[in-house]
Design a protein around this motif. Structure first.
Motif, short mmCIF file in Angstrom:
data_model
loop_
_atom_site.label_atom_id
_atom_site.label_comp_id
_atom_site.label_asym_id
_atom_site.label_seq_id
_atom_site.Cartn_x
_atom_site.Cartn_y
_atom_site.Cartn_z
N ILE A 97 0.89 -1.30 0.04
CA ILE A 97 0.06 0.06 -0.05
C ILE A 97 0.85 1.22 0.01
CG2 ILE A 97 -1.64 1.28 1.51
CD1 ILE A 97 -2.52 -1.22 2.42
N ALA A 98 1.71 1.41 0.77
CA ALA A 98 2.64 2.42 1.09
C ALA A 98 3.42 2.72 -0.35
CB ALA A 98 3.86 2.36 2.06
N TRP A 99 4.05 1.73 -0.86
CA TRP A 99 4.46 1.81 -2.34
C TRP A 99 3.59 2.45 -3.34
CZ3 TRP A 99 4.36 0.29 -7.42
CH2 TRP A 99 5.60 0.38 -7.93
N GLY A 100 2.40 1.60 -3.32
CA GLY A 100 1.65 2.30 -4.28
C GLY A 100 1.03 3.91 -4.22
N ASP A 101 0.79 4.06 -2.70
CA ASP A 101 0.36 5.39 -2.49
C ASP A 101 1.63 6.30 -2.90
OD1 ASP A 101 -2.07 4.36 -1.38
OD2 ASP A 101 -1.29 4.87 0.58
N LYS A 102 2.93 5.92 -2.99
CA LYS A 102 3.77 7.02 -3.16
C LYS A 102 4.03 7.06 -4.86
CE LYS A 102 8.77 7.84 -2.50
NZ LYS A 102 10.11 7.57 -1.63
N TRP A 103 4.07 6.07 -5.23
CA TRP A 103 4.49 5.96 -6.76
C TRP A 103 3.15 5.98 -7.66
CZ3 TRP A 103 8.88 7.66 -7.38
CH2 TRP A 103 9.84 7.54 -6.52
N LEU A 104 2.10 5.49 -7.28
CA LEU A 104 1.02 5.28 -8.26
C LEU A 104 -0.38 5.66 -7.89
CD1 LEU A 104 1.49 1.11 -8.62
CD2 LEU A 104 2.70 3.26 -10.25
N ALA A 105 -0.60 6.49 -7.06
CA ALA A 105 -1.71 7.14 -6.58
C ALA A 105 -2.08 8.39 -7.48
CB ALA A 105 -1.82 7.70 -5.15
N GLY A 106 -1.03 8.98 -7.90
CA GLY A 106 -1.42 10.27 -8.71
C GLY A 106 -1.79 11.35 -7.90
N GLU A 107 -2.29 12.48 -8.63
CA GLU A 107 -2.52 13.70 -7.89
C GLU A 107 -3.57 13.83 -7.02
OE1 GLU A 107 -2.72 17.11 -10.57
OE2 GLU A 107 -1.24 16.42 -12.00
N ALA A 108 -4.53 12.90 -7.20
CA ALA A 108 -5.70 12.65 -6.22
C ALA A 108 -5.21 12.24 -5.01
CB ALA A 108 -6.89 11.54 -6.91
N GLY A 109 -4.06 11.54 -4.92
CA GLY A 109 -3.83 11.00 -3.93
C GLY A 109 -4.33 9.59 -3.47
N PRO A 110 -3.73 9.10 -2.17
CA PRO A 110 -4.27 7.56 -1.95
C PRO A 110 -5.87 7.44 -1.79
CG PRO A 110 -2.58 8.46 -0.35
CD PRO A 110 -2.92 9.71 -1.20
N PRO A 111 -6.03 6.45 -2.44
CA PRO A 111 -7.76 5.91 -2.37
C PRO A 111 -8.23 5.59 -0.93
CG PRO A 111 -6.32 4.15 -3.26
CD PRO A 111 -5.35 5.27 -2.84
N ALA A 112 -7.11 5.25 -0.07
CA ALA A 112 -7.67 4.90 1.24
C ALA A 112 -6.52 5.08 2.42
CB ALA A 112 -7.87 3.36 1.44
N LEU A 113 -7.09 5.63 3.42
CA LEU A 113 -5.95 6.03 4.44
C LEU A 113 -5.89 5.06 5.44
CD1 LEU A 113 -6.60 9.75 4.52
CD2 LEU A 113 -4.92 8.55 3.40
N VAL A 114 -4.56 4.53 6.10
CA VAL A 114 -4.63 3.69 7.46
C VAL A 114 -4.34 4.49 8.32
CG1 VAL A 114 -3.16 1.77 8.28
CG2 VAL A 114 -3.26 1.93 5.78
N VAL A 115 -5.28 4.40 9.45
CA VAL A 115 -5.32 4.95 10.79
C VAL A 115 -4.86 4.09 11.88
CG1 VAL A 115 -6.75 6.36 12.30
CG2 VAL A 115 -7.03 6.46 9.80
N HIS A 116 -4.01 4.59 12.67
CA HIS A 116 -3.48 3.95 13.77
C HIS A 116 -4.66 4.03 15.02
CE1 HIS A 116 -0.35 3.22 17.20
NE2 HIS A 116 -0.82 1.99 17.00
N ARG A 117 -5.07 3.02 15.27
CA ARG A 117 -6.26 3.01 16.47
C ARG A 117 -5.95 3.65 17.74
NH1 ARG A 117 -10.82 0.12 14.77
NH2 ARG A 117 -10.28 -1.74 13.56
N GLU A 118 -4.43 3.37 18.12
CA GLU A 118 -4.00 3.73 19.53
C GLU A 118 -3.96 5.24 19.65
OE1 GLU A 118 -3.68 1.48 22.01
OE2 GLU A 118 -4.60 0.19 20.57
N CYS A 119 -3.37 5.93 18.51
CA CYS A 119 -3.15 7.25 18.61
C CYS A 119 -4.00 8.40 17.60
CB CYS A 119 -1.74 7.72 18.32
SG CYS A 119 -1.04 7.39 16.42
N GLY A 120 -4.85 7.58 16.77
CA GLY A 120 -5.65 8.17 15.66
C GLY A 120 -5.05 9.03 14.51
#
Length: 166
Positions: A97-120
């Protein structure tokens, strides 16, 4: 002609690809991680043919990555849940996911975000040294022969490529 099993190579990457390297499998695992567990829901979310999904889920069960649990008896229906072994695949999936977000997401940005439950906070996969916690890159590591190394196809035992640079 049938493909040779990558699991026969003395290489952890090859063996892992034999288990999860088919193109639909990481997407099925992604859906299982976010809580989509029923066959029809998986099929609908992915737009995958039923026979392909059934084959991939069967393979994941054979590798011990997923288990089927009956949730309805008439007709019999199952939900698919990750085993401990399957949940251990999460770091590899987050790195994809991180590689795809960095290199393939394009100008629109990542299609989904990962959120750490502990710190939000939003987060992404990071590979660090398990001893010192420093980030690992292709430039600050080297590989060496492990206890299971042996000569054979796909084993990286050609020449001295795995020893530390001088």
């Amino acid at each position: 002609m049938p493909k040779a099993a990558l699991s026969e190579m003395v290489c952890s990457i090859a063996r892992t690809l034999d288990a999860v390297g088919e193109r639909w499998t990481p997407l099925i695992l992604r859906d299982l991680f976010v809580g989509i567990t029923r066959f029809e829901d998986l099929r609908r979310d992915l737009g995958i043919a039923s026979n392909v999904l059934a084959a991939r889920l069967e393979a994941l069960q054979e590798y011990g990555i997923v288990e089927a649990r009956e949730y309805q008896s008439n007709p019999v229906r199952h939900e698919y849940v990750l085993t401990e072994q399957g949940r251990d695949f999460y770091p590899a999936l987050t790195m994809l996911i991180a590689w795809g977000d960095k290199w393939l997401a394009g100008e629109a940005g990542p299609p989904a975000l990962v959120v750490h439950r502990e710190c939000g906070h939003e987060t992404s996969g990071v590979v660090v040294c398990r001893e010192c916690g420093e980030p690992l890159t292709a430039d600050n590591v080297y590989w060496r022969h492990g206890p299971g190394a042996r000569r054979g196809p796909g084993t990286m035992l050609i020449g001295d490529h795995l020893e530390p640079p001088s």
